[in-house]
Design an enzyme around this catalytic site. Structure first.
Site, mmCIF file in Angstrom:
data_model
loop_
_atom_site.group_PDB
_atom_site.id
_atom_site.type_symbol
_atom_site.label_atom_id
_atom_site.label_comp_id
_atom_site.label_asym_id
_atom_site.label_seq_id
_atom_site.Cartn_x
_atom_site.Cartn_y
_atom_site.Cartn_z
ATOM 1 N N CYS A 76 9.113 39.732 23.267
ATOM 2 C CA CYS A 76 7.744 40.020 22.826
ATOM 3 C C CYS A 76 6.881 40.527 23.970
ATOM 4 C CB CYS A 76 7.150 38.771 22.199
ATOM 5 S SG CYS A 76 8.239 38.066 20.967
ATOM 6 N N GLY A 85 19.322 49.421 52.235
ATOM 7 C CA GLY A 85 18.337 50.315 51.661
ATOM 8 C C GLY A 85 18.799 51.694 51.249
ATOM 9 N N ARG A 109 22.545 47.407 47.123
ATOM 10 C CA ARG A 109 22.576 48.304 45.975
ATOM 11 C C ARG A 109 23.718 49.325 46.060
ATOM 12 N NH1 ARG A 109 17.917 49.400 43.203
ATOM 13 N NH2 ARG A 109 16.772 48.632 44.994
#
Ligand SMILES: *Cc1c(COP(=O)(O)O)cnc(C)c1O
Length: 422
Positions: free
Chosen positions: A346, A239, A278
């Site tokens: 889209c 974290g 991360r």
């Protein structure tokens, strides 16, 4: 620090020009830097002045086998959340005794596979999961090593979709039921209680929530020991945040995080397990893409890229900020104009950056979307029947395609026509 720098006016990954990768592999393509992965792992592991520390890379951040192998060789274990991730970690030669299995919904079949593999521990998130694991281990007449994931009810002060440690989140066993859950665990014959686990969220940019959660863990370990449980490990999750925005968030350095942890939990005599994802991989990767069109809208200018939200979902899902760099180095005195960087999908959410200042850009220019090494390729999809994005890994002056671009035969071949339509 990362190894994506301009050299002779061209953005490089280490010593490989991103122009070369774009020319040889085509775009969009992910590019990771070995030196950056290794450096981040070394800085993180070096932050723990504590003998018995196991650093398990959170595989869900980047699960490419070549990335896992790079980190495994550097000494990393793995934190996995599915049988698929466990298979990846094993295929990358990460030893099972360095693998922990997290996740709120493990199936009995996944538990069975992990028991056979001989992993280090299961991080169990509910009483019913405990009973299921006890049954699986019992059928093999063995004991499953277990840490219970406790929900410390701490506000991680991060984006709500990556916050996991509040009482209202689905994760972990409520703080108020922890003692009871451990009593149950100790009573089950095929469960071996070994530790306590927490993970309060992702992209945290302050130490205070971590400290509060870890202080609760210490309190719990003391109560558990007083009640006769043998607690030998604590798993503090992942974290720790990374800087995404230049001049923006300043997350604590790994050294400060590590020092705080050793200070708070250091004298419990436990093995310390950490699960960074991360922090290791985020700034070790970029998404390389080409501008297809520059489109003048009403009061805005769009740079339409060949990468889209299906290749990198973070901006659409988390409103995430990603730095954007032209691969050709802009002149220092070139003017800045505002662009909306968008993809061809889209959906209005197919937007990487809004009103972002950039030097004047042209169709055909190459763009690097920064900080894309974690939660990038792993979250990619084939939405709009776009081919799964390829990945490359650089090491020094060489690079390798570590996942080739999918092809249309494989993609369409995934579908099957029922007999009544043949
Ligand atoms: C996602 C996750 C991690 C890694 O989080 P990062 O923010 O990438 O460090 C670690 N442990 C668990 C249980 C997770 O779910």
């Amino acid at each position: 620090m990362d190894h994506f720098q301009y050299k002779n006016g061209i953005l490089h990954a280490e010593n490989v020009s991103l122009e070369r990768i774009a020319a040889e592999v085509a775009t969009p393509v992910y590019c990771y830097s070995t030196a950056t992965l290794e450096r981040h792992f070394k800085v993180f592991s070096g932050a723990f002045d504590y003998a018995d520390t196991l650093i398990c890379f959170a595989v869900k951040a980047n699960s490419n086998l070549a990335v896992l192998k790079t980190l495994g060789r550097a000494g990393a274990g793995a934190d996995v959340v599915s049988e698929g991730e466990l298979r990846r970690a094993l295929a990358a030669d990460i030893p099972p005794e360095r693998i922990v299995f997290s996740g709120v919904g493990k199936t009995a079949a996944e538990m069975d596979f992990a028991m056979e593999a001989g992993i280090h521990q299961f991080n169990v998130e509910s009483e019913t999961e405990l009973r299921t694991l006890n049954g699986v281990a019992g059928s093999k007449a063995v004991k499953a090593p277990v840490s219970l994931r406790i929900n410390p009810d701490i506000d991680a002060k991060t984006h709500e979709k990556i916050s996991t440690g509040k009482a209202e989140n689905k994760f972990g066993i409520p703080w108020s039921r922890a003692m009871e859950a451990y009593r149950l665990a100790a009573s089950l014959p095929h469960i071996d209680v070994v530790g306590v686990d927490v993970h309060i969220g992702s992209q945290l940019t302050e130490l205070a929530p971590f400290r509060s959660a870890f202080e609760r863990v210490v309190e719990l370990v003391k109560s558990l020991r007083a009640a006769g449980h043998s607690i030998q490990r604590i798993d503090l999750g992942g974290g720790l945040g990374i800087p995404y925005t230049e001049g923006g968030e300043v997350p604590p350095l790994p050294a400060a995080y590590g020092a705080m942890i050793v200070e708070v939990v250091g004298n419990l005599g436990c093995q310390l397990i950490l699960e960074p994802g991360r922090l290791i991989a985020g700034n070790a990767g970029i998404l390389l893409t080409r501008i297809l069109y520059i489109k003048e809208g009403e009061n805005r200018r769009f740079a339409i890229l060949d990468a889209a939200m299906n290749d990198l979902m973070r901006p659409a899902v988390y409103d995430a900020y990603h730095g954007i760099l032209p691969v050709a180095e802009p002149k220092p005195d070139s003017p800045r104009e505002e662009y909306d960087f968008v993809g061809p999908v889209c959906e209005t959410a197919d937007l990487f950056a809004k009103s972002r200042p950039a030097p004047p850009l042209q169709e055909g220019d190459l763009i690097a979307i920064k900080s894309a090494g974690a939660y990038g390729a792993v979250m990619s999809s084939t939405y709009n029947t776009r081919l799964l994005v390829p990945e490359t890994l650089v090491k020094g002056d060489q690079y390798s395609v570590i996942r080739p671009r999918q092809n249309y035969d494989i993609l369409l071949g995934l579908d099957k026509i029922p007999s009544w339509l043949e």
